[in-house]
Design an enzyme around this catalytic site. Sequence first.
Site, PDB file in Angstrom:
ATOM      1  N   TYR A 200       7.765  10.989  -6.672  1.00 41.74           N
ATOM      2  CA  TYR A 200       8.984  10.301  -7.098  1.00 41.74           C
ATOM      3  C   TYR A 200       9.445   9.271  -6.081  1.00 41.74           C
ATOM      4  O   TYR A 200       9.990   8.221  -6.447  1.00 41.74           O
ATOM      5  CB  TYR A 200      10.084  11.313  -7.428  1.00 41.74           C
ATOM      6  CG  TYR A 200       9.841  11.992  -8.753  1.00 41.74           C
ATOM      7  CD1 TYR A 200      10.106  11.325  -9.951  1.00 41.74           C
ATOM      8  CD2 TYR A 200       9.290  13.265  -8.816  1.00 41.74           C
ATOM      9  CE1 TYR A 200       9.842  11.923 -11.180  1.00 41.74           C
ATOM     10  CE2 TYR A 200       9.019  13.874 -10.038  1.00 41.74           C
ATOM     11  CZ  TYR A 200       9.299  13.201 -11.216  1.00 41.74           C
ATOM     12  OH  TYR A 200       9.026  13.793 -12.427  1.00 41.74           O
TER      13      TYR A 200
ATOM     14  N   LYS B  60       0.830  -1.215   0.000  1.00 39.18           N
ATOM     15  CA  LYS B  60       0.000   0.000   0.000  1.00 39.18           C
ATOM     16  C   LYS B  60       0.865   1.267   0.000  1.00 39.18           C
ATOM     17  O   LYS B  60       0.757   2.120   0.880  1.00 39.18           O
ATOM     18  CB  LYS B  60      -0.958   0.001   1.192  1.00 39.18           C
ATOM     19  CG  LYS B  60      -1.916  -1.183   1.221  1.00 39.18           C
ATOM     20  CD  LYS B  60      -2.848  -1.121   2.420  1.00 39.18           C
ATOM     21  CE  LYS B  60      -3.822  -2.293   2.434  1.00 39.18           C
ATOM     22  NZ  LYS B  60      -3.157  -3.563   2.791  1.00 39.18           N
TER      23      LYS B  60
END
Length: 227
Positions: A67, A61
């Site tokens: 980034y 998750k």
Amino acid sequence: MQLCVALDLEKKEDNLSLLQELKGLDLWAKVGLRSFIRDGAVFLDEIRKIDGNFKIFLDLKLYDIPYTMANAALECAKLEVDMLTVHLSSAKSALTILMQRLNALKKRPLIMGVSALTSFSEEEFLMVYNAPLKTQAIKLSAMGKESGIDGVVCSVFESLAVKEALGKDFLTLTPGIRLDKSDKEDQERVANAKEAKQNLSDFIVVGRPIYHAKEPREVVLELLKDC
């Protein structure tokens, strides 16, 4: 519909022993935060040694800035897992960058976005998101599809609505599967495997009903019949 067995037992040896009992069956091994943090990437190789046909679902998750999240997903893909979860709440920009990074690979895992945890009640969800659960789950799922992910993690009760809104090719993975629906434990929105299939779930996740059973393999065989 495919079965994912959650490997959430207290010790690595117990998880591996469970998989030994299930060797030869058509299933996914779900490795969550607890097992991955405790046992590391080597655990994935140990799963493959038991049965090279087991597919590996890395349920981390991921949720971070774009980034950082994309780089983490890339490292997960290098582990040659077959499916990975990310949080849809990370927003479209993060998911788009992540998918651009992974689509550059020759082979990548399925990316499934978490809409609403099955531990949420309707009241709790409203408090956090200020929107009805099913409405927000579909909204998040639509954003995920636009970002290029493969599907979403949702309860059985949102699966059909997601399919109707976004098409049958957009995958749904449904946790909270119980043999006895009165056995909720820490889940709020639970269902059984037959209901999951009726609601067009592509994957179901089952853990405690399997490894709390006296005969785990028999439970899995029964679940596979319903798949």
